[in-house]
Design an enzyme around this catalytic site. Sequence first.
Site, PDB file in Angstrom:
ATOM      1  N   ARG A  38       0.833  -1.219   0.000  1.00 19.55           N
ATOM      2  CA  ARG A  38       0.000   0.000   0.000  1.00 19.55           C
ATOM      3  C   ARG A  38       0.864   1.265   0.000  1.00 19.55           C
ATOM      4  O   ARG A  38       0.500   2.274   0.619  1.00 19.55           O
ATOM      5  CB  ARG A  38      -0.966   0.022   1.197  1.00 19.55           C
ATOM      6  CG  ARG A  38      -2.259  -0.757   0.900  1.00 19.55           C
ATOM      7  CD  ARG A  38      -3.451  -0.245   1.717  1.00 19.55           C
ATOM      8  NE  ARG A  38      -3.336  -0.577   3.116  1.00 19.55           N
ATOM      9  CZ  ARG A  38      -3.920  -1.622   3.701  1.00 19.55           C
ATOM     10  NH1 ARG A  38      -4.651  -2.449   2.996  1.00 19.55           N
ATOM     11  NH2 ARG A  38      -3.781  -1.850   4.970  1.00 19.55           N
ATOM     12  N   ARG A  42      -3.488   6.205   0.977  1.00 18.90           N
ATOM     13  CA  ARG A  42      -4.098   7.421   1.522  1.00 18.90           C
ATOM     14  C   ARG A  42      -3.209   8.180   2.501  1.00 18.90           C
ATOM     15  O   ARG A  42      -3.535   9.297   2.895  1.00 18.90           O
ATOM     16  CB  ARG A  42      -5.429   7.063   2.215  1.00 18.90           C
ATOM     17  CG  ARG A  42      -6.542   6.729   1.232  1.00 18.90           C
ATOM     18  CD  ARG A  42      -7.804   6.271   1.932  1.00 18.90           C
ATOM     19  NE  ARG A  42      -7.631   4.948   2.533  1.00 18.90           N
ATOM     20  CZ  ARG A  42      -8.489   4.398   3.367  1.00 18.90           C
ATOM     21  NH1 ARG A  42      -9.569   5.052   3.737  1.00 18.90           N
ATOM     22  NH2 ARG A  42      -8.276   3.193   3.853  1.00 18.90           N
ATOM     23  N   ARG A  51      -7.374  11.377  -5.724  1.00 11.59           N
ATOM     24  CA  ARG A  51      -8.522  10.468  -5.645  1.00 11.59           C
ATOM     25  C   ARG A  51      -9.823  11.172  -5.219  1.00 11.59           C
ATOM     26  O   ARG A  51     -10.896  10.595  -5.320  1.00 11.59           O
ATOM     27  CB  ARG A  51      -8.222   9.346  -4.625  1.00 11.59           C
ATOM     28  CG  ARG A  51      -7.277   8.267  -5.124  1.00 11.59           C
ATOM     29  CD  ARG A  51      -7.980   7.064  -5.683  1.00 11.59           C
ATOM     30  NE  ARG A  51      -8.936   6.485  -4.754  1.00 11.59           N
ATOM     31  CZ  ARG A  51     -10.252   6.594  -4.894  1.00 11.59           C
ATOM     32  NH1 ARG A  51     -10.768   7.251  -5.896  1.00 11.59           N
ATOM     33  NH2 ARG A  51     -11.063   6.042  -4.010  1.00 11.59           N
ATOM     34  N   ASP A  87      -6.707  -3.472  -7.291  1.00 13.60           N
ATOM     35  CA  ASP A  87      -7.357  -4.069  -6.132  1.00 13.60           C
ATOM     36  C   ASP A  87      -7.566  -5.552  -6.382  1.00 13.60           C
ATOM     37  O   ASP A  87      -7.774  -5.962  -7.526  1.00 13.60           O
ATOM     38  CB  ASP A  87      -8.709  -3.390  -5.870  1.00 13.60           C
ATOM     39  CG  ASP A  87      -9.237  -3.736  -4.484  1.00 13.60           C
ATOM     40  OD1 ASP A  87      -9.970  -4.739  -4.365  1.00 13.60           O
ATOM     41  OD2 ASP A  87      -8.896  -3.027  -3.524  1.00 13.60           O
ATOM     42  N   TYR A 165     -14.246 -13.023   0.635  1.00 17.03           N
ATOM     43  CA  TYR A 165     -14.932 -11.756   0.335  1.00 17.03           C
ATOM     44  C   TYR A 165     -16.255 -11.996  -0.388  1.00 17.03           C
ATOM     45  O   TYR A 165     -17.268 -11.359  -0.101  1.00 17.03           O
ATOM     46  CB  TYR A 165     -14.047 -10.867  -0.552  1.00 17.03           C
ATOM     47  CG  TYR A 165     -13.118  -9.963   0.208  1.00 17.03           C
ATOM     48  CD1 TYR A 165     -13.615  -8.921   1.001  1.00 17.03           C
ATOM     49  CD2 TYR A 165     -11.737 -10.125   0.129  1.00 17.03           C
ATOM     50  CE1 TYR A 165     -12.756  -8.070   1.689  1.00 17.03           C
ATOM     51  CE2 TYR A 165     -10.874  -9.279   0.819  1.00 17.03           C
ATOM     52  CZ  TYR A 165     -11.388  -8.252   1.593  1.00 17.03           C
ATOM     53  OH  TYR A 165     -10.541  -7.414   2.276  1.00 17.03           O
TER      54      TYR A 165
END
Length: 367
Positions: A38, A42, A51, A87, A165
């Site tokens: 990552r 963010r 973004r 992703d 998921y």
Amino acid sequence: MENDDLILPKDFPKLKNDAFLRACQGQETNHVPVWCMRQAGRYLPEFREFRAGKDFFETCRSPAACCELTLQPLRRFPFDAAIIFSDILVIPQAMGMDVQMVSGKGPTFPEPLKEPEDLLLLQHKVDVNKELGYVFKAITLTRHKLDGKVPLIGFTGAPWTLMAYMIEGGGSTTHSKAKRWLYRHPEASHKLLKMLTDVIVEYLLGQVAAGAQALQVFESHAGCLGPVEFQEFSLPYLRDIARKVKDQLKESGQDVPMIVFAKDGHYGLEDLSQSHYEVVGLDWTIDPRSARERTGGKVSLQGNMDPCALYAPKERISEIVKKMLEGFGTRGYIANLGHGLYPDMDPENVGAFVEAVHTHSRHLNLK
């Protein structure tokens, strides 16, 4: 460069820093290479700005946007590898499932799989070029724009993690709905895992054809399986993926290092080190020296600083890194965190981590 669509996966710029690829193969390097899971994330103000107001998966489907987000951390830090911004849930999407990124909640499947008959709703034969071509274009574009600075890593989620998921409908602490399938519907579970494996193999081969120079398989949900379930529902598919990808690449004379990261799967370390992957990624719950002993020098290792150590003052980060490097040794080793970077981390401390890895490893190599 001309129109991004016209960029072809050939005539890539010459690689200038191959420390990461050499470490994957267990070869000597001047310094220990380092990257962060990552690293395009963010915690970077420029990432948040870029973004802002954009749908997450729409961003994933834009090669130009993925390229920009992949390159951002490299403008700031001397990382030794880039990992394409994408992703793991693009695969369930390619198989026909609706996945949305809900603010404050994370990835959400409005209609998760509930019973075995729901498998009939999935697309069994996926044309990866048609469904996931946007990822391949992003890889090709990024590989050109990197200009040979560092290698580019492609990645995928592993079958069990994706299955979890698809059944849970999002994140979960217990994964009890997905694990219910393993105990109640073992045959349907294997059918789904096999379907996912087939798509993943094609997807990874497509990434290499597009220009990926290494591949990482994320088994993020290994920790909720016990050793017995891991042996039956995770490991065989992880091995299948590596073997099939490598066999196909061999036919065209290619060899791309592969990394397996089974988070919290420390009970499977010995098995993972004999699963056709060059590198085993580790989370922070494993002692470096013990990991070396248990893998017996069969593989390179990647990891495994606790991401939360980045909240420490810079001097402390430097001490933690030094100890970690002494534990792993500098050969056949790639420094990373034991998980991805968190959004509230200070970029300056990430810089201190990278610098500490480079400085301490150069020093250790001189001894």
